[in-house]
Write an enzyme that holds these catalytic residues in place. Sequence first.
Site, mmCIF file in Angstrom:
data_model
loop_
_atom_site.group_PDB
_atom_site.id
_atom_site.type_symbol
_atom_site.label_atom_id
_atom_site.label_comp_id
_atom_site.label_asym_id
_atom_site.label_seq_id
_atom_site.Cartn_x
_atom_site.Cartn_y
_atom_site.Cartn_z
ATOM 1 N N ASP A 97 4.288 10.555 -2.940
ATOM 2 C CA ASP A 97 5.422 11.272 -3.537
ATOM 3 C C ASP A 97 6.571 10.306 -3.825
ATOM 4 O O ASP A 97 7.591 10.685 -4.405
ATOM 5 C CB ASP A 97 5.860 12.475 -2.675
ATOM 6 N N SER A 98 6.395 9.023 -3.466
ATOM 7 C CA SER A 98 7.320 7.977 -3.921
ATOM 8 C C SER A 98 7.388 7.963 -5.442
ATOM 9 O O SER A 98 8.355 7.463 -6.031
ATOM 10 C CB SER A 98 6.872 6.604 -3.408
ATOM 11 N N ASP A 139 -0.423 13.066 -1.985
ATOM 12 C CA ASP A 139 0.664 13.293 -1.034
ATOM 13 C C ASP A 139 1.198 14.705 -1.232
ATOM 14 O O ASP A 139 1.616 15.059 -2.342
ATOM 15 C CB ASP A 139 1.779 12.281 -1.358
ATOM 16 N N LYS A 184 -2.334 13.860 2.107
ATOM 17 C CA LYS A 184 -1.497 13.259 3.157
ATOM 18 C C LYS A 184 -0.365 14.218 3.472
ATOM 19 O O LYS A 184 0.222 14.800 2.549
ATOM 20 C CB LYS A 184 -0.925 11.909 2.709
ATOM 21 N N GLU A 192 3.230 14.603 6.072
ATOM 22 C CA GLU A 192 4.150 13.938 6.995
ATOM 23 C C GLU A 192 4.339 14.792 8.246
ATOM 24 O O GLU A 192 4.415 16.019 8.162
ATOM 25 C CB GLU A 192 5.507 13.712 6.311
ATOM 26 N N GLU A 239 4.938 4.380 9.277
ATOM 27 C CA GLU A 239 5.981 3.817 8.407
ATOM 28 C C GLU A 239 7.208 3.419 9.227
ATOM 29 O O GLU A 239 7.769 4.236 9.974
ATOM 30 C CB GLU A 239 6.375 4.832 7.319
HETATM 31 O O1 KIV Z 1 4.944 8.209 -0.987
HETATM 32 C C1 KIV Z 1 4.474 7.112 -0.651
HETATM 33 O O2 KIV Z 1 4.320 6.199 -1.466
HETATM 34 C C2 KIV Z 1 4.125 6.934 0.743
HETATM 35 C C3 KIV Z 1 3.670 5.580 1.177
HETATM 36 C C4 KIV Z 1 4.778 4.620 1.108
HETATM 37 C C5 KIV Z 1 3.013 5.617 2.489
HETATM 38 O O3 KIV Z 1 4.204 7.853 1.497
#
Ligand code: KIV
Length: 267
Positions: free
Chosen positions: A43-44, A82, A112, A114, A181
């Site tokens: 989600d970056s 994510d 993924k 969190e 992280e």
């Molecule tokens: O969103 C993302 O890119 C991440 C990674 C940095 C682990 O969660």
Amino acid sequence: MKWTARKIKALKGKLKVASVTAYDTLSAQYADEAGFPLILVGDSLAMTVLGYETTLPITMDEMVHHTVAVSRGVQCGLVVADMPFMSYQGTTEHAMENAGRFIKEAAADAVKIEGGALRVELVEKLVANGIPVLGHIGLTPQSVKGTGGYAMQGKTDEAARELLDDAFALEGAGAFALVLECVPAELAQKITDSITIPTIGIGAGLHCDGQILVFTDVLGMGNGHVPRFVKKFADLKPQIQQALSNYKTEVDLGTFPLDSAKKKETT
Ligand code: KIV
């Protein structure tokens, strides 16, 4: 060979899990051709590509759209989607539906999420229903409003103990691997040595079972803040800017394209 969550889990103690994010078909093809076993549609994406200030605003529809594009570009890597903020923090039913969208509509191989012990029930349910889960503890950017920033986590004895407990909880719930992280390297090593699933570090030192970085950071092509732990493996931004500027100049000067008479002379 197509990577599966099971195969990645089995890498523990044998080979490192080199991982990178990707956000579209082109970046996914590059990552897959480079041989990364795990490719995360992080989600970056919200900040690196879509111009949001945090990861919080990105929606399920946006994440699904980009995951579809990544899946189109990947043949071998495990595509992990994510789950965005508030797509899984509510009811388990809502979270299951959203995770299901990544698998059904976007051809992701895993999701993924969190959070640690708090997510045990959800992880168990996802895994029991055939959706592999990558856990993510330490700095969890979706909690930035609560934590107040992007600082290193697990620095006190109590915080370190909590993270270790979170890691055990996620392992017990069936996560196939765990992103760590921004935690101190010694703590990352302790967690890595204590659990049977691979740890994938980002800003967590050398002793994790794998590493993950953001695509635009690896290539030095991002426009935003770059964390101190990042190593740029290329510095593409100035090259891209120079190439674009050269093209524009040639158009402005009328030297591109060559007219057909001149082209004949040069061939
Ligand atoms: O969103 C993302 O890119 C991440 C990674 C940095 C682990 O969660």
